[in-house]
Design a protein around this motif. Structure first.
Motif, short mmCIF file in Angstrom:
data_model
loop_
_atom_site.label_atom_id
_atom_site.label_comp_id
_atom_site.label_asym_id
_atom_site.label_seq_id
_atom_site.Cartn_x
_atom_site.Cartn_y
_atom_site.Cartn_z
N ASP A 152 45.11 33.22 24.80
CA ASP A 152 46.09 32.74 25.79
C ASP A 152 45.48 32.90 27.17
OD1 ASP A 152 48.05 32.38 23.79
OD2 ASP A 152 48.68 34.47 23.95
N VAL A 153 45.68 31.92 28.03
CA VAL A 153 45.21 32.04 29.41
C VAL A 153 45.96 33.21 30.06
CG1 VAL A 153 45.22 30.93 31.69
CG2 VAL A 153 44.54 29.64 29.67
N PRO A 154 45.25 34.14 30.72
CA PRO A 154 45.91 35.30 31.33
C PRO A 154 46.97 34.89 32.35
CG PRO A 154 43.51 35.54 31.35
CD PRO A 154 43.79 34.15 30.92
N ARG A 155 47.97 35.73 32.49
CA ARG A 155 49.05 35.43 33.44
C ARG A 155 48.64 35.68 34.88
NH1 ARG A 155 52.20 38.46 29.38
NH2 ARG A 155 53.36 36.97 28.10
N THR A 156 47.66 36.57 35.08
CA THR A 156 47.21 36.89 36.44
C THR A 156 45.69 36.82 36.52
OG1 THR A 156 46.94 39.27 36.07
CG2 THR A 156 49.15 38.51 36.71
N ILE A 157 45.21 36.65 37.74
CA ILE A 157 43.76 36.60 37.96
C ILE A 157 43.13 37.97 37.66
CG2 ILE A 157 43.85 37.20 40.43
CD1 ILE A 157 41.72 34.96 40.82
N GLU A 158 43.89 39.05 37.90
CA GLU A 158 43.38 40.40 37.59
C GLU A 158 43.16 40.56 36.09
OE1 GLU A 158 45.07 40.36 41.49
OE2 GLU A 158 46.09 39.96 39.60
N GLN A 159 44.09 40.00 35.29
CA GLN A 159 43.92 40.05 33.83
C GLN A 159 42.65 39.32 33.41
OE1 GLN A 159 47.72 38.44 32.39
NE2 GLN A 159 47.96 40.26 31.15
N TYR A 160 42.41 38.17 34.02
CA TYR A 160 41.21 37.39 33.66
C TYR A 160 39.96 38.22 33.96
CZ TYR A 160 38.02 33.48 33.05
OH TYR A 160 37.01 32.67 32.58
N THR A 161 39.95 38.88 35.12
CA THR A 161 38.80 39.70 35.51
C THR A 161 38.61 40.88 34.57
OG1 THR A 161 39.18 39.08 37.82
CG2 THR A 161 37.78 40.99 37.44
N HIS A 162 39.71 41.58 34.28
CA HIS A 162 39.66 42.75 33.39
C HIS A 162 39.12 42.39 32.02
CE1 HIS A 162 41.04 46.68 34.59
NE2 HIS A 162 41.99 46.17 35.34
N ARG A 163 39.72 41.36 31.43
CA ARG A 163 39.31 40.95 30.09
C ARG A 163 37.84 40.53 30.08
NH1 ARG A 163 44.10 36.74 28.25
NH2 ARG A 163 45.86 38.18 28.17
N SER A 164 37.50 39.67 31.03
CA SER A 164 36.15 39.08 31.05
C SER A 164 35.07 40.13 31.25
CB SER A 164 36.06 38.02 32.15
OG SER A 164 37.04 37.02 31.98
N LYS A 180 42.99 27.15 38.23
CA LYS A 180 43.30 27.92 39.45
C LYS A 180 42.53 29.24 39.46
CE LYS A 180 47.15 29.83 42.05
NZ LYS A 180 48.21 30.82 41.90
N TRP A 181 42.52 29.96 38.31
CA TRP A 181 41.79 31.24 38.25
C TRP A 181 40.29 31.02 38.49
CZ3 TRP A 181 45.95 32.94 39.21
CH2 TRP A 181 46.99 33.28 38.36
N LEU A 182 39.74 29.96 37.89
CA LEU A 182 38.31 29.68 38.08
C LEU A 182 38.00 29.39 39.55
CD1 LEU A 182 37.46 27.36 35.03
CD2 LEU A 182 36.95 29.78 35.29
N GLU A 194 37.70 51.10 43.31
CA GLU A 194 37.72 49.87 42.52
C GLU A 194 36.29 49.57 42.07
OE1 GLU A 194 39.06 45.17 42.94
OE2 GLU A 194 39.31 46.54 44.62
N SER A 195 36.11 49.47 40.76
CA SER A 195 34.76 49.28 40.23
C SER A 195 34.85 48.54 38.90
CB SER A 195 34.08 50.64 40.03
OG SER A 195 32.72 50.50 39.73
N PRO A 196 33.94 47.58 38.63
CA PRO A 196 34.04 46.75 37.42
C PRO A 196 34.04 47.55 36.13
CG PRO A 196 32.41 45.85 38.93
CD PRO A 196 32.78 47.19 39.47
N THR A 197 34.60 46.95 35.09
CA THR A 197 34.57 47.54 33.75
C THR A 197 33.12 47.79 33.35
OG1 THR A 197 36.54 46.27 33.19
CG2 THR A 197 35.28 47.17 31.36
#
Length: 391
Positions: A311-323, A349-351, A40-43
């Motif tokens: 659109d606000v991501p549906r999951t916290i993983e999506q927020y991390t991936h996109r960001s 909640k994600w924040l 597991e490693s950041p984009t």
């Protein structure tokens, strides 16, 4: 000893980077040892070379069989991986072939007859060629799942498992992604032999840029118009995410009518259309690229100033991936969310879970500035022209 010094002389000579990334320092030795790996490693942390270089060290171009398989969830990511491999195999007898949907399958079958050393492809096309016996899985000694959180999701899991089950006895399996949930980790372990786990945190990366997280409150119906305005700000170069393809198509039609410098990417587009869209964005003819998470998987776009969550991501993983697509290679970036009332609770909640603080912004005088409706000064009746102040 550095990880690069463990590679053969030819690969060492081609290494021109000033330093190794953390993921490369940990993954290269483990892959050379033949270990199964969950990483597991950041984009933007150097994952592609972390698995490509050990594969190139291990395979032999003189051996007429396909020895390594790299699976990617999108055509764009598969093509980018192929391009990286092509750069590193110049002057060798190692060959690579991409097997993706949207391309001519008859031509791909002809290329497979020549036994490419490495194959890179998307699950659907790989499955089609493996089931018809054109892709000989039993010869494959190394399998890499790039963006494994997608490839081991319920949608692809059975197909991907068939690739691993059909590969050579004792095959090496490596899975990598920017985010790996507990469920995906459990699924991965079932397909592997005593895997080692590697986890790189954002702070472990060299030259991480400063990323500002911000939001602007906007009605759902006004989001498309706000995107149009943002695209007219000089210097903006943004990847904008929506949650479904219908929204991409609707926004694309509205913005095309208004002649905005915005392009869209979606899974219904043909390969040539996708390439044309990406070229327009990379050249700067368009300032914003709108896409779903799947369409944007693996896109290697440098110099993004913004990631926009339309659109606000549906999951916290999506927020991390996109960001994680902005603030790369030491550059600063901004993650902007277009926040409608109905999504406020999820966003906060994600924040909270990511321990992030977000700055509120507002559109004012043709730019996005920090503040809210109350902080933007408006003249009072007593100070308007033609009225006298009490003072």
């Amino acid at each position: 000893m550095s990880a690069i010094q463990l590679l053969n002389e030819a690969l060492q000579k081609k290494w021109t980077f000033s330093h190794e990334m953390k993921i490369q320092q940990e993954m290269i030795p483990a892959m050379l040892d033949g270990k199964d790996i969950v990483a597991e490693s950041p984009t933007g942390s150097g994952k592609t070379l972390a698995y490509v270089l050990p594969i190139l060290n291990k395979v032999s171009g003189s051996k007429k069989q396909t020895q390594a398989l790299i699976v990617a969830p999108s055509q764009e990511l598969a093509m980018q991986i192929v391009n990286v491999i092509r750069e590193w195999i110049v002057g060798t007898d190692i060959t690579v072939q991409q097997l993706i949907g949207g391309a001519n399958s008859a031509r791909q079958i002809e290329k497979l007859k020549k036994k490419p050393t490495i194959v890179v492809g998307t699950p659907g096309r790989l499955n089609e060629l493996a089931r018809s016996g054109k892709l000989k899985l039993k010869e494959i000694e190394t399998i890499v799942l790039d963006e494994c959180d997608q490839l081991l999701s319920r949608e692809y899991r059975v197909v991907v498992k068939s690739f691993i089950d059909g590969a050579a006895y004792g095959r090496q399996v490596v899975v990598v992604s920017a985010t790996i949930t507990e469920e995906i980790e459990i699924v991965a372990e079932r397909l592997m032999f005593e895997p080692i786990h590697i986890k790189i945190k954002p702070e472990d990366m060299v030259k991480v840029g400063k990323i500002v997280h911000s939001y602007v409150k906007v009605d759902e119906r006004d989001k498309t118009d706000l995107l149009r305005r943002l695209a007219n700000i000089s210097g903006v170069r943004a990847l904008a995410f929506v949650n479904n393809i219908d929204q991409v198509l609707m926004k694309q039609n509205k913005l095309a009518y208004k002649d905005a410098p915005i392009v869209a990417l979606h899974s219904d587009m043909k390969k040539e259309e996708r390439q044309k869209t990406l070229e327009a964005f990379r050249k700067g003819d368009a300032r914003i690229l709108i896409a779903t998470d799947i369409a944007a998987r693996g896109l290697d776009i440098t110099g993004l100033t913004h990631v926009i969550h339309v659109d606000v991501p549906r999951t916290i993983e999506q927020y991390t991936h996109r960001s994680g697509r902005t603030g790369r290679a030491g550059a600063d970036g901004e993650v902007l969310t277009l926040l409608s009332y109905r999504d406020e609770k999820t966003y906060k909640k994600w924040l909270r879970e990511l321990d992030l603080k977000a700055v509120q912004k507002i559109w004012h005088k043709a730019e996005l500035i920090e503040g809210n409706a109350k902080t933007i000064a408006t003249p009072t009746p007593s100070t308007k022209k033609g009225k006298k102040s009490n003072k």
